[in-house]
Design a protein around this motif. Structure first.
Motif, PDB file in Angstrom:
ATOM      1  N   UNK A 140     -54.270 -11.373  29.567  1.00 28.22           N
ATOM      2  CA  UNK A 140     -53.006 -10.526  29.528  1.00 28.22           C
ATOM      3  C   UNK A 140     -52.324 -10.512  30.489  1.00 28.22           C
ATOM      4  N   UNK A 141     -52.935 -10.503  32.011  1.00 24.13           N
ATOM      5  CA  UNK A 141     -52.281 -10.445  33.143  1.00 24.13           C
ATOM      6  C   UNK A 141     -51.293 -11.657  33.302  1.00 24.13           C
ATOM      7  N   UNK A 142     -51.983 -12.827  32.785  1.00 23.05           N
ATOM      8  CA  UNK A 142     -51.500 -13.965  33.135  1.00 23.05           C
ATOM      9  C   UNK A 142     -50.127 -14.191  32.265  1.00 23.05           C
ATOM     10  N   UNK A 148     -42.490 -12.373  33.009  1.00 31.28           N
ATOM     11  CA  UNK A 148     -41.513 -11.875  33.905  1.00 31.28           C
ATOM     12  C   UNK A 148     -41.007 -13.235  34.685  1.00 31.28           C
ATOM     13  N   UNK A 149     -41.623 -14.147  34.795  1.00 36.69           N
ATOM     14  CA  UNK A 149     -41.064 -15.257  35.641  1.00 36.69           C
ATOM     15  C   UNK A 149     -40.193 -16.362  34.825  1.00 36.69           C
ATOM     16  N   UNK A 150     -40.562 -16.341  33.322  1.00 35.66           N
ATOM     17  CA  UNK A 150     -39.517 -17.321  32.550  1.00 35.66           C
ATOM     18  C   UNK A 150     -38.232 -16.519  32.366  1.00 35.66           C
ATOM     19  N   UNK A 151     -38.179 -14.971  32.451  1.00 37.10           N
ATOM     20  CA  UNK A 151     -37.439 -14.386  31.914  1.00 37.10           C
ATOM     21  C   UNK A 151     -36.067 -14.521  33.127  1.00 37.10           C
ATOM     22  N   UNK A 152     -36.546 -14.988  34.118  1.00 37.83           N
ATOM     23  CA  UNK A 152     -35.691 -15.024  35.332  1.00 37.83           C
ATOM     24  C   UNK A 152     -34.989 -16.552  35.491  1.00 37.83           C
ATOM     25  N   UNK A 153     -35.208 -17.403  34.454  1.00 37.00           N
ATOM     26  CA  UNK A 153     -34.804 -18.678  34.481  1.00 37.00           C
ATOM     27  C   UNK A 153     -33.381 -18.852  34.608  1.00 37.00           C
ATOM     28  N   UNK A 154     -32.819 -17.719  33.600  1.00 32.62           N
ATOM     29  CA  UNK A 154     -31.324 -17.901  33.452  1.00 32.62           C
ATOM     30  C   UNK A 154     -30.721 -16.801  34.273  1.00 32.62           C
ATOM     31  N   UNK A 162     -37.248 -13.399  43.569  1.00 28.95           N
ATOM     32  CA  UNK A 162     -38.727 -12.922  42.953  1.00 28.95           C
ATOM     33  C   UNK A 162     -39.545 -14.266  42.630  1.00 28.95           C
ATOM     34  N   UNK A 163     -39.005 -15.283  42.358  1.00 28.72           N
ATOM     35  CA  UNK A 163     -39.869 -16.377  41.990  1.00 28.72           C
ATOM     36  C   UNK A 163     -40.982 -16.590  42.719  1.00 28.72           C
ATOM     37  N   UNK A 164     -41.320 -16.742  43.869  1.00 24.33           N
ATOM     38  CA  UNK A 164     -42.229 -17.200  44.669  1.00 24.33           C
ATOM     39  C   UNK A 164     -43.220 -16.147  44.653  1.00 24.33           C
ATOM     40  N   UNK A 165     -42.781 -14.800  44.578  1.00 27.09           N
ATOM     41  CA  UNK A 165     -43.756 -13.707  44.480  1.00 27.09           C
ATOM     42  C   UNK A 165     -44.515 -13.657  43.062  1.00 27.09           C
ATOM     43  N   UNK A 166     -43.837 -14.100  42.127  1.00 22.56           N
ATOM     44  CA  UNK A 166     -44.255 -14.256  40.759  1.00 22.56           C
ATOM     45  C   UNK A 166     -45.369 -15.424  40.741  1.00 22.56           C
ATOM     46  N   UNK A 167     -44.896 -16.371  41.420  1.00 25.47           N
ATOM     47  CA  UNK A 167     -45.926 -17.569  41.519  1.00 25.47           C
ATOM     48  C   UNK A 167     -47.254 -17.011  42.118  1.00 25.47           C
ATOM     49  N   UNK A 168     -47.061 -16.634  43.119  1.00 31.43           N
ATOM     50  CA  UNK A 168     -48.147 -15.972  43.992  1.00 31.43           C
ATOM     51  C   UNK A 168     -48.955 -15.033  43.086  1.00 31.43           C
TER      52      UNK A 168
END
Length: 309
Positions: A140-142, A148-154, A162-168
């Motif tokens: 669920x956490x993944x 939240x990461x793919x929502x930022x693609x556009x 925020x991208x690097x933080x979400x990858x981490x």
């Protein structure tokens, strides 16, 4: 997180990835994103067998079904499951459920050893797992972090911040979840996996040239004998076999995706002899280069003589 929340997040993740892939997928079905190592894969029908030397990745299957064979294991996984590959190993895969009405979608993220090294302390005392491929339900956490990461693609400005933080965060949840034991070795500084990884990067970057084993062993900080032993243990291949597979996979891409002639493709990936290239191509893909080009160009299975006739 409740089951209802998890199901809602999974449905939203599928919706965002579907929209992105439908807008950006290339002819081979891949839709790379602006996030380092992250892509969406789409297929509109079951595909032919695909041979690859797989990088360490997590592949989250969002819709459809896929069969994967690795040295010593074969399995299928379905929507809601994630496959983690924790080493550079050869795989043979085939999408087995996909249609125009219900395409295959997967979100694929390359595992970043640098991030894993920063986070490895969180699992430092846990046992590591020998298996290099593992399939488990997507945690669920993944799902939440990926959504939240793919929502930022556009939203490129927000993604840049925020991208690097979400990858981490994604790597953190993987390390602390069921996949942690399998991938933790990638984050251990000076581990055998990390050392062999240095040599693998040389092979991937410079596979067209003749590379001596002593050069690779030196890059890994090992004797040649130790290097051979640990390289095969991690990848199931010798360095020469690994390089050969990289060459043949790239040659196949050049011919099928870019329309290169057989001789052009052979020379482009480092073969001086076209007959040798043809023999080794046939052994790896179980079909000659010319036949593969003809059948793939016609949209047929290259092993189906009756359809070809």
């Amino acid at each position: 997180m409740t089951v209802a929340q998890t199901n809602h997040d999974f449905a939203a993740l599928l919706a965002y990835c579907r929209r992105f892939a439908d807008a950006h997928a290339t002819p081979d079905g891949s839709a790379p994103t602006s996030v380092r190592g992250l892509s969406v894969v789409r297929a509109l029908d079951p595909g032919a067998l695909q041979v690859a030397v797989q990088r360490p990745v997590i592949a989250m299957l969002l819709q459809g079904r896929k069969r994967v064979t690795t040295p010593g294991a074969s399995f299928e996984y379905v929507a809601g499951e994630a496959m983690v590959v924790s080493a550079d190993i050869p795989t043979v895969s085939q999408i087995t459920r996909a249609s125009a009405a219900a395409p295959y979608y997967a979100l694929v993220m390359e595992l970043d050893p640098a991030i894993l090294r920063e986070l490895i302390h969180v699992v430092a005392d846990r046992p590591r797992e020998a298996r290099t491929v593992r399939v488990e339900p997507i945690a669920a956490e993944v799902t939440d972090a990926a959504l939240r990461l793919v929502r930022l693609l556009d939203q490129p400005e927000a993604l840049a911040v925020l991208g690097e933080g979400l990858l981490r965060e994604l790597h953190y949840w993987l390390l602390t979840g069921v996949h942690g034991p399998a991938i933790s070795a990638l984050g251990v500084v000076d581990s055998h996996a990390e050392r062999i990884g240095r040599a693998i990067e040389i092979l991937r970057r410079e596979f067209r040239r003749r590379i001596q084993v002593d050069e690779l062993a030196k890059s890994a900080g090992m004797s040649e004998a130790a290097f051979h032993r640990h390289f095969r243990a991690l990848t199931t291949l010798s360095p020469l076999q690994f390089q050969k597979q990289l060459r043949l996979i790239e040659a196949r891409r050049l011919m099928l995706s870019e329309g290169a002639e057989i001789m052009q493709a052979a020379h482009a990936v480092g073969y001086a002899s076209v007959p040798q290239f043809t023999r080794e191509y046939g052994r790896m893909f179980d079909v000659s280069p010319g036949r593969d080009i003809r059948y793939q160009g016609a949209g047929l299975d290259s092993h189906d003589d009756e359809l070809a006739g």
